[in-house]
Design an enzyme around this catalytic site. Structure first.
Site, short mmCIF file in Angstrom:
data_model
loop_
_atom_site.label_atom_id
_atom_site.label_comp_id
_atom_site.label_asym_id
_atom_site.label_seq_id
_atom_site.Cartn_x
_atom_site.Cartn_y
_atom_site.Cartn_z
N CYS A 8 0.79 -1.26 0.00
CA CYS A 8 0.02 -0.01 -0.10
C CYS A 8 0.90 1.36 -0.05
O CYS A 8 0.39 2.17 -0.56
CB CYS A 8 -0.90 -0.04 1.36
N HIS A 25 -9.37 2.67 -1.93
CA HIS A 25 -7.93 2.53 -1.66
C HIS A 25 -7.32 1.70 -2.78
O HIS A 25 -7.15 0.74 -2.77
CB HIS A 25 -7.80 2.00 -0.46
N CYS A 38 0.02 2.90 6.33
CA CYS A 38 0.46 1.75 6.57
C CYS A 38 0.72 0.70 5.63
O CYS A 38 -0.03 1.27 4.37
CB CYS A 38 -0.76 0.98 7.83
#
Length: 410
Positions: free
Chosen positions: A92, A366, A396
């Site tokens: 991510c 996301h 994160c």
């Protein structure tokens, strides 16, 4: 050491990440990324023969997203073949890491004009995951050292260990939706958005597709937690379940499952790009820089809990910059799950009114490796809108890491 200046930042809208249902799901992922690159080029009259390198993040580099999607997207955008490119993966966090690396190359004096960004077509990668569902990809030696559950289960473990209630986390989900609606209704994203077109030239998407305006505490209360259903499924050929994996690290923990579709990040497709340059190059091109990179850092921590490092990353990058939390006007902290934001706010003491002021991934979605670059652009746009100076962006990542960057308007 020269400054790394941000000249521009732009992105695609986020499309619903379901095959056949999202407006971007039928495009090739290279086309989504190349559409953003074309927009960046046009907006800045960019001579692509002068681009030293393009760094693109992509977390699921297989199938259509394999074969160095960064380079292929640059070629698909019609950029000069002299504009080289490569692709990286920090899960991510890839979209912040590409920006950090592009900035570092300029600050080192080795490059003068770079482009950072990221792309993820989750509607495609959701069909390409295969049988292995753990970060260790079936490496039993690593699993013995660091059991790494599904990220959603990690979120529920953290909420349990930290004592966050479902009501607290649902409230963050509602706030995210309300802020996103306000931002969209008032055009806060308009400057950044690049419409994406189909191969026949017709419009694919020019607006955010994922948000659910009107979300309430009552509507979220009707959603069942997602991750209990994962616990006793075999995760690979060993037959081990996530319950057994968790018990390796927390043998006595009874997980309170509190995360669901409304307080977790949305599955979406999207891409983003950031144009950076040295001061000398920007002056020669007549570009007016929008910001400079103040500091960059990455923190690592527990791979088993996986999601706890945005706070430590923020502290690390602030120390490098010689700044404190009070010196930062705006924060973007990716809402992978509500507990990530909740823990960041609790651990840092930062006022929620300064964090994710236009909503976050719980409302907007996301797109994994694209998100970090999107958040940098969102923070920059908002600094300009509010006439403020500094922003810190962090998130994160899988494996228990978090990159961070501080930018300052110039």
């Amino acid at each position: 050491m020269p400054d790394a200046l941000i000249i521009d930042a732009c992105r695609s809208p986020r499309g619903v990440g379901k095959p056949g249902k999202g407006a971007l799901s039928e495009l090739h992922p290279q086309r989504i990324m190349s559409g953003v690159l074309q927009g960046l080029q046009k907006r800045n009259d960019l001579d692509t023969t002068e681009v030293d390198d393009v760094i693109i993040g992509c977390s699921s580099q297989r199938g259509k997203q394999g074969a160095c999607i960064g380079r292929m997207s640059v070629l698909d955008a019609g950029w000069d073949t002299q504009a080289s490119a490569f692709t990286l993966d920090r899960f991510c966090g890839s979209g912040i890491t590409t920006a950090n690396l592009a900035a570092a190359n300029i600050m080192s004096g080795m490059e003068d004009c770079t482009v950072a960004g990221g792309v993820e077509q989750m509607s495609y990668t959701s069909t390409q995951r295969g049988d292995v569902a753990t970060m260790d990809m079936g490496n039993l030696h690593l699993r013995g050292m660091h059991p790494q559950p599904h990220q959603g289960i990690c979120a529920d473990i953290i909420a349990t260990l930290e004592g966050f209630s479902r009501e607290e986390l649902d409230q963050l989900g509602v706030i995210s939706q309300d802020r996103a609606k306000h931002a969209i209704d008032n055009g806060h994203f308009d400057r950044a958005l690049i419409p994406i077109y189909k191969d026949d030239g017709t419009l694919a998407l020019d607006r955010e597709e994922f948000p659910r305006p009107g979300t309430t505490m009552e509507s979220l209360a009707g959603l069942n937690p997602v991750f209990p259903a994962f616990m006793d499924l075999p995760i690979d050929a060993t037959g081990e379940t996530f319950t057994q994996l968790v018990k390796r690290a927390y043998p006595d923990l009874e997980i309170n499952h509190v995360h669901h579709a409304g307080n977790s990040s949305g599955v979406v497709d999207g891409a983003a790009a950031i144009l950076m340059a040295s001061p000398e190059f920007a002056k020669a091109k007549g570009w007016k820089p929008r910001a400079r990179v103040v500091a960059m850092a990455t923190a690592g921590g527990s791979p088993t809990l996986m999601l706890n490092e945005p706070g430590p990353a923020a502290r690390k990058v602030l120390k490098k910059a010689g700044m404190t939390f009070d010196d930062i006007d705006l924060f973007e902290v990716n809402e992978a799950f509500a507990v990530v934001l909740a823990k960041f706010l609790r651990d840092t003491g930062v006022d929620h009114d300064k964090v994710n002021v236009n909503g976050g991934a719980m409302a907007l979605g996301h797109p994994i490796a694209a998100t970090g670059s999107m958040l940098i652009g969102t923070a920059l746009d908002e600094l300009e809108r509010q006439d403020k100076q500094t922003a810190l962006i962090t998130m994160c990542t899988g494996g228990g890491m978090a990159p961070a960057i501080i930018i300052e308007r110039v």
